[in-house]
Design an enzyme around this catalytic site. Structure first.
Site, short mmCIF file in Angstrom:
data_model
loop_
_atom_site.label_atom_id
_atom_site.label_comp_id
_atom_site.label_asym_id
_atom_site.label_seq_id
_atom_site.Cartn_x
_atom_site.Cartn_y
_atom_site.Cartn_z
N CYS A 1 9.62 -39.04 -39.97
CA CYS A 1 8.51 -39.67 -39.18
C CYS A 1 9.31 -40.81 -38.46
O CYS A 1 9.90 -41.73 -39.04
CB CYS A 1 7.39 -40.14 -39.88
SG CYS A 1 6.16 -41.01 -38.90
N CYS B 1 8.03 -48.57 -34.24
CA CYS B 1 8.57 -47.42 -33.75
C CYS B 1 9.98 -47.31 -33.59
O CYS B 1 10.78 -48.06 -33.10
CB CYS B 1 8.10 -47.16 -32.17
SG CYS B 1 8.65 -45.54 -31.51
N CYS C 1 25.51 -11.86 -33.92
CA CYS C 1 24.97 -13.15 -34.11
C CYS C 1 26.10 -14.17 -33.97
O CYS C 1 27.18 -13.97 -34.42
CB CYS C 1 24.41 -13.11 -35.60
SG CYS C 1 24.19 -14.76 -36.39
N CYS D 1 28.56 -13.61 -39.71
CA CYS D 1 28.14 -12.82 -40.73
C CYS D 1 28.14 -11.50 -40.69
O CYS D 1 27.88 -10.74 -41.63
CB CYS D 1 26.50 -13.26 -40.85
SG CYS D 1 25.61 -12.95 -39.04
N CYS E 1 8.68 -51.54 -42.37
CA CYS E 1 9.46 -52.59 -43.08
C CYS E 1 8.74 -53.18 -44.18
O CYS E 1 7.82 -53.06 -44.54
CB CYS E 1 9.75 -53.76 -41.97
SG CYS E 1 10.88 -55.17 -42.87
N CYS F 1 5.99 -44.55 -26.11
CA CYS F 1 7.49 -44.67 -25.79
C CYS F 1 8.18 -43.59 -25.33
O CYS F 1 9.35 -43.48 -25.02
CB CYS F 1 8.04 -45.48 -26.97
SG CYS F 1 8.49 -44.23 -28.41
N CYS G 1 8.33 -56.12 -45.17
CA CYS G 1 7.47 -57.15 -44.84
C CYS G 1 6.05 -56.59 -44.37
O CYS G 1 5.19 -57.35 -44.18
CB CYS G 1 7.91 -57.78 -43.82
SG CYS G 1 8.14 -57.01 -42.06
N HIS H 1 -1.40 -43.69 -31.09
CA HIS H 1 -0.08 -43.53 -30.70
C HIS H 1 0.51 -44.46 -29.85
O HIS H 1 0.06 -45.34 -29.10
CB HIS H 1 -0.31 -42.23 -29.95
CG HIS H 1 -0.77 -41.99 -28.71
ND1 HIS H 1 -2.12 -41.89 -28.34
CD2 HIS H 1 -0.17 -42.39 -27.54
CE1 HIS H 1 -2.46 -41.84 -27.00
NE2 HIS H 1 -1.13 -42.31 -26.29
N CYS I 1 20.75 -13.67 -41.46
CA CYS I 1 21.45 -14.93 -42.18
C CYS I 1 20.78 -16.22 -41.92
O CYS I 1 21.26 -17.26 -42.79
CB CYS I 1 23.22 -15.02 -41.77
SG CYS I 1 23.26 -15.59 -39.87
#
Length: 450
Positions: A233, A245, A153, A159, A238, A262, A240, A259, A177
């Site tokens: 997300c 995005c 690992c 570990c 804002c 961009c 306001c 959607h 772990c």
């Protein structure tokens, strides 16, 4: 040991030579015979009766130091060569210090037989107990370090665990772990980005770490006041009331059904330019997207406790929904799909912007294939942001049933979109590159083996 009726140290010698691949040992045994199998591995197997008959006298002359010693002060290896214990010990210590612990050969001239590991350990322990312990540890670690189906690992600090895979050596695993890593390259789990592209991406990010800067504060496109991101997300709101995005700063609709496209890199000024001019812009775009989604991963992981609190509140209110496993399922889907989306950007950069892989496709098909790939990214990103918003927005009791329906639906849709993205990448990959197959349930966790 059972197959060939061997002692433990003989079996270990064979397995070390064949990198612990039992199938290879069996194949050589069947195709070439036992004698060839043993000789290639430097293994001499003689019965105890044969070895004892060779020591017929009470005194032995060592052919290294030419001293006469008692028989009990000498040792005979499986090959039949006998020398005094002092010379054997010096030989073994020198070989261990030279890093040849796994295959210490006999010191007789032109003899390539491997010495009995128990004899090595017993003789060295008398002169240097610490070195004898190190020798045995190296033999044990050979099972991990020489075995293509076992790896340590890569956790830091380590570990102490090693992971063994049964079949597919090109996979991603999760150690007990909690560390997830690529079994092929021992780097962090990075699918659907191939190992070489991920290696190049990490090196480029380290070399050009100052090129792209990302902070937790951006300005609202409406009121131009600073907005701090406190969730995973990438659709933020804002004070306001304007939603925008986080990735590109553009205004977005208040409807989660819409959607924002961009995720696809576009710059009209570069449409007629060659790859050389597109490369820095493509890297900047890919880097920003990658950083934004990995940041969201960290934020959403920290917000998981908020989901648990919501479940506890609803359970205390004796809500008609007794089973809230759909919340956990939705969060796991969000986490896995966000990770997949983030690692698709390094792939996209090297596939479509970097010179190293321009041979992978003809110039006339590059643009339509790039558009198809980025369309898959765009669709996945939109649904991921919708799912994140559904999970972490405030719930009201009257909306729980509708929220449940939307989270279950989104989880199913995102699973299909992830599979589509993987399929697209597999079709685009150059022949010498492969990616870990898509697993709907995420990286497989290793079970403890005793």
């Amino acid at each position: 040991m059972d197959l060939l009726s061997l002692k433990e140290h003989h079996a270990r010698t064979l397995l070390i030579y064949h990198c612990w691949d039992v199938e290879t040992v069996s194949k050589v045994f069947v195709e070439r015979g036992k004698e060839r199998l043993y000789s290639e591995a430097g293994l001499s197997v003689r019965s105890s009766k044969d070895l004892n008959s060779s020591l017929s006298s009470d005194e032995v002359t060592c052919q290294i130091c030419f001293k006469h010693v008692n028989a009990y002060e000498s040792s005979m290896m499986d090959c039949g060569h006998c020398f005094c214990n002092i010379c054997w010990t010096k030989h073994f210590i020198m070989k261990i210090q030279e890093g040849q612990s796994r295959r210490i050969t006999c010191m007789a001239n032109k003899c390539e037989a491997i010495c009995d590991q128990e004899n090595v350990r017993n003789l060295v322990s008398t002169a240097d107990p610490h070195l004898a312990t190190m020798f045995y540890k190296i033999l044990l670690e050979s099972y991990v370090e020489d075995n293509k189906k076992v790896k340590w690992c890569p956790s830091v600090p380590h570990c102490g665990n090693a992971i063994r895979v049964e079949r597919d050596e090109y996979c991603e695993v999760e150690c007990a772990c909690g560390v997830q890593f690529c079994f092929s390259c021992s780097s962090e789990a990075h699918s659907p980005c191939p190992c070489l592209m991920w290696k190049l991406w990490k090196e480029k990010r380290q070399d050009e770490s100052g090129m792209v800067n990302s902070t937790n504060t951006k300005y609202c496109p409406k009121c131009h006041k600073p907005v701090e991101k406190n969730g995973g997300c990438n659709r933020v709101r804002c004070l306001c009331g304007q939603q925008f995005c986080w990735l590109c700063g553009g205004k977005t609709s208040t409807s989660i059904a819409d959607h924002h496209p961009c995720g696809q890199y576009k710059d009209d000024r570069l449409e007629k330019d060659g790859l050389a001019k597109r490369q820095p812009w493509g890297y900047s775009h890919s880097c920003i997207q990658f950083k934004a989604h990995t940041d969201s991963l960290e934020l959403e992981a920290r917000l998981q406790s908020r989901l648990n609190s919501k479940i506890e509140i609803l359970e205390e209110k004796n809500h008609e929904l007794r089973d809230f496993s759909w919340v956990t399922v939705g969060f796991n889907r969000l986490f896995r799909s966000r990770r997949i989306l983030s690692y698709s950007y390094p792939f996209g950069y090297y596939m479509f912007y970097d010179d190293q892989f321009k041979y992978a496709m003809e110039q006339n098909v590059r643009e339509p294939k790039q558009n198809l790939f980025e369309n898959h990214q765009e669709q996945l990103q939109a649904k991921i942001e919708n799912l994140s918003e559904q999970l972490f927005d405030d719930w009201e009791e009257r909306d729980v049933l509708d929220t449940r329906r939307q989270i279950i639906t989104l989880s199913t849709v995102i699973n299909n979109l992830c599979k589509n993205l993987y399929d697209c990448i597999e079709e685009l990959l150059p022949p010498e590159h492969i990616i870990v197959p898509y697993r709907s349930m995420g990286v497989k966790k290793a079970s403890e083996f005793h």
